[in-house]
Design an enzyme around this catalytic site. Sequence first.
Site, PDB file in Angstrom:
ATOM      1  N   LYS A 268      43.563  48.582  44.737  1.00  0.00           N
ATOM      2  CA  LYS A 268      43.126  47.242  44.315  1.00  0.00           C
ATOM      3  C   LYS A 268      41.892  46.830  45.116  1.00  0.00           C
ATOM      4  O   LYS A 268      41.916  46.831  46.346  1.00  0.00           O
ATOM      5  CB  LYS A 268      44.266  46.229  44.538  1.00  0.00           C
ATOM      6  N   ASP A 273      39.913  36.800  46.670  1.00  0.00           N
ATOM      7  CA  ASP A 273      40.887  36.278  45.712  1.00  0.00           C
ATOM      8  C   ASP A 273      41.140  34.798  45.988  1.00  0.00           C
ATOM      9  O   ASP A 273      41.972  34.435  46.808  1.00  0.00           O
ATOM     10  CB  ASP A 273      42.202  37.072  45.818  1.00  0.00           C
ATOM     11  N   LYS A 280      44.306  28.954  44.762  1.00  0.00           N
ATOM     12  CA  LYS A 280      45.190  29.018  45.926  1.00  0.00           C
ATOM     13  C   LYS A 280      44.965  27.791  46.815  1.00  0.00           C
ATOM     14  O   LYS A 280      43.882  27.195  46.785  1.00  0.00           O
ATOM     15  CB  LYS A 280      44.848  30.264  46.761  1.00  0.00           C
ATOM     16  N   ASP A 291      41.714  41.241  50.144  1.00  0.00           N
ATOM     17  CA  ASP A 291      42.442  41.624  48.935  1.00  0.00           C
ATOM     18  C   ASP A 291      41.915  42.914  48.303  1.00  0.00           C
ATOM     19  O   ASP A 291      42.333  43.300  47.213  1.00  0.00           O
ATOM     20  CB  ASP A 291      42.413  40.467  47.929  1.00  0.00           C
ATOM     21  N   ASP A 350      46.164  33.833  39.225  1.00  0.00           N
ATOM     22  CA  ASP A 350      46.262  34.381  40.586  1.00  0.00           C
ATOM     23  C   ASP A 350      47.036  35.707  40.611  1.00  0.00           C
ATOM     24  O   ASP A 350      47.063  36.393  41.626  1.00  0.00           O
ATOM     25  CB  ASP A 350      46.927  33.343  41.502  1.00  0.00           C
ATOM     26  N   GLU A 352      46.136  38.484  39.514  1.00  0.00           N
ATOM     27  CA  GLU A 352      44.988  39.228  38.967  1.00  0.00           C
ATOM     28  C   GLU A 352      45.015  40.709  39.301  1.00  0.00           C
ATOM     29  O   GLU A 352      44.450  41.517  38.576  1.00  0.00           O
ATOM     30  CB  GLU A 352      43.674  38.600  39.490  1.00  0.00           C
ATOM     31  N   ARG A 354      47.337  42.980  39.217  1.00  0.00           N
ATOM     32  CA  ARG A 354      47.973  43.848  38.224  1.00  0.00           C
ATOM     33  C   ARG A 354      47.107  44.006  36.979  1.00  0.00           C
ATOM     34  O   ARG A 354      47.210  45.010  36.276  1.00  0.00           O
ATOM     35  CB  ARG A 354      49.376  43.304  37.894  1.00  0.00           C
TER      36      ARG A 354
HETATM   37  N1  BES Z   1      46.379  38.909  46.603  1.00  0.00           N
HETATM   38  C1  BES Z   1      47.521  38.144  46.284  1.00  0.00           C
HETATM   39  C2  BES Z   1      48.762  38.558  47.062  1.00  0.00           C
HETATM   40  C3  BES Z   1      48.725  38.348  48.544  1.00  0.00           C
HETATM   41  C4  BES Z   1      49.166  37.171  49.110  1.00  0.00           C
HETATM   42  C5  BES Z   1      48.284  39.352  49.382  1.00  0.00           C
HETATM   43  C6  BES Z   1      49.143  36.980  50.475  1.00  0.00           C
HETATM   44  C7  BES Z   1      48.265  39.178  50.756  1.00  0.00           C
HETATM   45  C8  BES Z   1      48.694  37.984  51.298  1.00  0.00           C
HETATM   46  C9  BES Z   1      47.833  38.278  44.805  1.00  0.00           C
HETATM   47  O1  BES Z   1      46.730  38.414  43.972  1.00  0.00           O
HETATM   48  C10 BES Z   1      48.524  37.030  44.381  1.00  0.00           C
HETATM   49  O2  BES Z   1      47.943  35.999  44.462  1.00  0.00           O
HETATM   50  N2  BES Z   1      49.772  37.162  43.939  1.00  0.00           N
HETATM   51  C11 BES Z   1      50.539  36.045  43.513  1.00  0.00           C
HETATM   52  C12 BES Z   1      51.295  36.467  42.273  1.00  0.00           C
HETATM   53  C13 BES Z   1      52.009  35.337  41.587  1.00  0.00           C
HETATM   54  C14 BES Z   1      51.016  34.350  41.036  1.00  0.00           C
HETATM   55  C15 BES Z   1      52.858  35.916  40.483  1.00  0.00           C
HETATM   56  C16 BES Z   1      51.504  35.656  44.639  1.00  0.00           C
HETATM   57  O3  BES Z   1      51.997  36.543  45.325  1.00  0.00           O
HETATM   58  O4  BES Z   1      51.685  34.470  44.845  1.00  0.00           O
HETATM   59 ZN    ZN Z   2      45.102  39.243  44.821  1.00  0.00          ZN
HETATM   60 MN    MN Z   3      45.908  36.558  43.437  1.00  0.00          MN
END
Ligand code: BES
Ligand code: ZN
Ligand code: MN
Length: 501
Positions: A268, A273, A280, A291, A350, A352, A354
């Site tokens: 990734k 992000d 966020k 990220d 968010d 993104e 996947r």
């Molecule tokens: N990059 C984030 C996940 C992340 C969070 C990595 C904190 C490292 C530290 C990812 O893109 C994300 O935002 N995931 C969301 C998914 C949700 C919206 C289904 C999450 O984990 O909140």
């Molecule tokens: Zn992310």
């Molecule tokens: Mn995200």
Amino acid sequence: MDIKVKKANPLQQKVPCLVLGVFEGKLKTSLLKELDLALAGALGRAVRDGEFSGKVRETLLFHTGKGFSAERVMLVGLGKEKNAGLEYLRQAAGAMVGALQARRLTVFATDLVQCPLKGTSLAARAQAVSEAVILASYRFDRFRTENTEDLSPALKEVRLLVEKPSLVAEAEQGVQDAHCICRGVVLARNLVNEPGNVKSPEFLAEQARTLAKEVGIEVTVLEKKALVKEGFGGMIGVAQGSERDPRLIVLEYKGGNGEARPIVLVGKGVVFDAGGISLKPAEKMDEMKMDMAGGAAVMGTLLAVAAMKLPVNLVGIVPAVENLPSGTAMRPGDILTSLSGRTIEVLNTDAEGRLILADALTYAKRFDPRVVIDLATLTGACIIALGHHASAVLGNHDGLIRQLIKAGEQSGERLWQLPLWDEYGAQIKSDVADVKNTGGRPAGTITAAAFLQKFAAEFTWAHLDIAGTAWEEKGRPYISKGGTGVGVRLLVQYLRKIAEV
Ligand code: BES
Ligand code: ZN
Ligand code: MN
């Protein structure tokens, strides 16, 4: 930094500091008795007074007197002999570097590679100590212009002592492997630590071109026009909120048999992000420059593997994009058509990672892979499940997962398996498209993997969620604050095992 292997008696080393490894409670070895004598009983008194017992990462420094070859002696704890393994050795070596640098000592000799750890080879111990020494002295200081004299000085010379001349070559092999592996880890750390204003998708592509030239491997970069034309709907959807165009970076290393199907690594590469329209919160948003740590691990692994000339065929794929909110950004409710043709309902912009991984996994098919492994800082839920001490592993092939877990134990980059039962698939069913990009709060790491699984069904595949391990907040013995470079040491270990070298 120069790491040399020398056949020598530790007590006869002329050096600013001699570092000796000590197992917990094992302070009566003949070497330590001899040392105590030379120090006129100072070692015995320090132990009696509880200053040092050999607990892992403990250190104790003596200034020596006339007639002693080394100007100082430092003891470093290795922990209980029965629990000790390569990871304790790395931690002890990391603690040693911290203690030396705090005293501005830059030249030292150590007997650490000789410590008798059950089931380890000298080459493996020399690799572990060298890795820890190189990684413990890593720092990201390219933006420090003032007060640089506060920074600890770089190590100049490290001598790894062995008992017999016949052992030198084996230890040197371990040192050389560590240098190659750490080139990859340092690249990955640097890329993760690079700030978002510098680190565009094109910056990552340029770094890939540079590393490809350095070690003589192939690189291909698909630009936005090609991605639109080919139908990378996931990547284009995420990237459309940013002024900076996406890139698909592909690195190819052919070290194996011409016909052998390659291992494909997918990482990734979200350079920042912000969450997109599903923005966020401000707190800690700065950390989301990390990220792209999965992509960094893939680039670092290709660099390390090519430098080591491992006999495998390896492909690295990094979808690089930026996830920002703007007037052109995708909205919650949008439906994207991925490269596979499968349609995706975007319920949360968010989620993104996947979306871009779906396209990259589909793209992997054209290499007819033997195995596909993806790495991604994919879910915050992974940090809730495992904290910062293990990455999650999920996949569709138990044998592959077992091999990866084993490589994790050997490299010190641990993995823990989460289940991927069919039942979880129900959470990502969409009413209007083939699949939706969020599965709600329960088991967020698993439903993210269940989403990826749909795009990896044709191959032997594993997914590593490195959200909790890619970034270090406090600093540990050989892991500095910031990007950890996680994944590189793990994957090199896995690849060495399957290449059987
Ligand atoms: N990059 C984030 C996940 C992340 C969070 C990595 C904190 C490292 C530290 C990812 O893109 C994300 O935002 N995931 C969301 C998914 C949700 C919206 C289904 C999450 O984990 O909140
Ligand atoms: Zn992310
Ligand atoms: Mn995200």
